[in-house]
Design an enzyme around this catalytic site. Structure first.
Site, PDB file in Angstrom:
ATOM      1  N   GLU A 129      52.728   1.065  59.663  1.00 58.86           N
ATOM      2  CA  GLU A 129      53.427  -0.243  60.262  1.00 58.86           C
ATOM      3  C   GLU A 129      54.494  -0.618  59.165  1.00 58.86           C
ATOM      4  OE1 GLU A 129      53.732  -1.492  63.820  1.00 58.86           O
ATOM      5  OE2 GLU A 129      55.416  -1.958  62.371  1.00 58.86           O
ATOM      6  N   GLY A 187      59.667 -10.553  45.084  1.00 59.52           N
ATOM      7  CA  GLY A 187      58.855  -9.253  45.366  1.00 59.52           C
ATOM      8  C   GLY A 187      59.251  -8.454  46.556  1.00 59.52           C
ATOM      9  N   LYS A 205      63.720   4.152  56.195  1.00 65.37           N
ATOM     10  CA  LYS A 205      63.370   3.600  57.204  1.00 65.37           C
ATOM     11  C   LYS A 205      63.957   4.261  58.654  1.00 65.37           C
ATOM     12  CE  LYS A 205      62.206  -0.472  54.754  1.00 65.37           C
ATOM     13  NZ  LYS A 205      62.771  -1.927  54.231  1.00 65.37           N
TER      14      LYS A 205
END
Ligand code: NAP
Ligand code: HSE
Length: 430
Positions: A129, A187, A205
């Site tokens: 996920e 990050g 993606k």
């Protein structure tokens, strides 16, 4: 209460998020998973690195065998990134009948077929996920909740780092370099941020989403890609004048059993909901033939949002309630990719020209000869480049990319043209 031992491969941004969520939400997680989750080992590069997290040092190891050869470890959570050795470790874990959770979009996009095939053969689950859009439940959304649909189109902002950079450049006039530095500090960025800023991360993606939504094999090299490094403050300012905002978009659309697949910066109208998706947020529009239009919105990167998706996947494994894990490779249909020359769009074109009589007419003639119709243009009086040149910006009507390319070849041959400085598509989001 049963205790399940798991291992983390990596204790960077995502690994820390996973550790912190498992600790802070322990009580609820135990109830939902039906067991205690114990992090038994964590693989890192450097045990002595300063980490600002309360992880006992004895959990850290640089020896993967301490994880793979330990039969008491049932789930391997790969949050280290990169192709190798992540692929080797994941395949080894699968062959040893360990379930896998990964956030690695590069690996799933490039080697997902092999990983899911071996997982099926070894009767283990591979959940991923967090590999797309950080905390947004888009993989389970497409794989489970929307699985009754024929998906027609997916379009959205699927990279947090570039969205953060473009937001800062647009709203705070921050430089590209400073905004990227901030995204890294927060990050959001990949270990090598080239992957973000040149659009590779969004391509991986998009390849994953396309495989899931369109049941087809997608080679990442066949996805058209442009990053955001060519976007200059002047383009952002012109976009504003024309009523647009620049975003890095990813889009896939099925047209007559062929796929239009692309990742590139695009201007979108300021009033469109995607124009207001800022910072590290992602948003994805999905059109299904049953559900109609759907929008998913949330944090696309960062420790806790990504950790949320990873821990959700771990719990899902422990509940053993995953209806469909991975790609349905058995049902793959071949789908051709539509060449970009056949894709239609409006275009923003910024050209540096010699300020002399007839230039505008010459350019307009070439556009006309190539069936490119001008919607509007701006010429600023300020001279540039030793005072001899001015910038002209054109916005076209919907035009085939082929016509734009042919026009620009001719335009750059004109003596009065210094340079075609930028071309940005204007997305048709109806
Ligand atoms: P990161 O901060 O660079 O952390 C990577 C971790 O893996 C570090 O702890 C590093 O060890 C360890 N590691 C890397 N290579 C290793 C090796 N060969 N052997 C042992 N340990 C190794 O990366 P991240 O941002 O957490 O991202 C991890 C993964 O999640 C990537 O696949 C990324 O694409 C994906 N992801 C990230 C985000 C995000 O917001 N950051 C969101 C979604 C998905 P040391 O600490 O000792 O150096
Ligand atoms: N580097 C990625 C991004 C992390 O900025 O979107 C989330 O996948």
């Amino acid at each position: 209460m049963d205790k399940v031992r798991i291992a983390l491969l990596g204790l960077g941004n995502v690994g820390k998020g996973v550790w912190n969520i498992l600790k802070s939400n322990r009580e609820a997680i135990v109830k939902r998973a039906g067991c205690e989750i114990e992090i038994a080992k964590i693989l890192v590069n450097d045990i002595n690195k300063q980490r600002n997290i309360d992880v006992p040092k004895e959990l850290l190891t640089t020896n993967i065998d301490e994880i793979l050869r330990d039969d008491s470890i049932k789930v391997v959570v790969e949050v280290m990134g990169g192709l190798e050795p992540a692929k080797e470790y994941i395949l080894d874990a699968i062959r040893r009948k360990k379930h896998v959770v990964t956030a690695n979009k590069l690996l799933i996009a490039m080697n997902g077929d092999q990983i899911f095939k071996e997982a099926e053969e070894n009767e283990v689950i591979v959940n991923f996920e967090a590999s797309v859009c950080g905390g947004i439940p888009i993989i389970h959304g497409i794989n489970e909740s929307l699985t009754a649909n024929r998906i027609e189109k997916i379009v959205g902002i699927i990279n947090g780092t570039t969205n953060y950079i473009l937001t800062k450049m647009t709203l705070e006039k921050m430089s590209f370099e400073d905004a990227l530095k901030e995204a890294q500090e927060k990050g959001y960025a990949e270990a090598d941020p080239t992957s973000d800023v040149e659009g590779y991360d969004a391509v991986y993606k998009l390849a994953i989403l396309t495989k899931l939504a369109f049941d087809t094999r997608v080679d990442v090299d066949n996805i058209y890609r442009e990053g955001i490094t060519k976007i200059k403050p002047v383009d952002i300012a012109y976009a504003k004048e024309f009523g647009y905002v620049i975003k890095l978009l990813a889009a896939v659309k099925e047209v007559n059993e062929r796929l239009e697949l692309r990742v590139h910066p695009a201007m979108i109208p300021v009033i469109h909901p995607l124009a207001n998706v800022n910072d590290s947020f992602n948003a994805v529009f999905i059109k299904g033939n049953a559900v109609g239009d759907l929008m998913l919105y949330g944090r696309g990167a960062g420790e806790l949002p990504t950790g949320s998706a990873v821990v959700g996947d771990i719990i899902s494994v422990l509940r053993n309630g995953v209806e469909r894990s991975g790609f349905t490779t058995a049902n793959y249909a071949h789908k051709d990719i539509i060449p970009m020359e056949e894709v239609k769009s409006k275009y923003y074109i910024r050209i540096l020209v010699k300020d002399m009589p007839g230039v505008l007419g010459q350019i307009a003639t070439i556009f006309g000869e190539n069936e490119v119709s001008i919607l509007s243009f701006i010429q600023k009086p300020e001279k540039q480049d030793k005072d001899d040149y001015v910038t002209i910006v054109f916005v076209t009507h919907d035009t085939y990319e082929d016509n734009i390319n042919k026009s620009l070849v001719k335009i750059t041959e004109l003596e009065a043209i210094s340079k075609v400085e930028n071309i940005i598509r204007i997305e048709n989001l109806e």
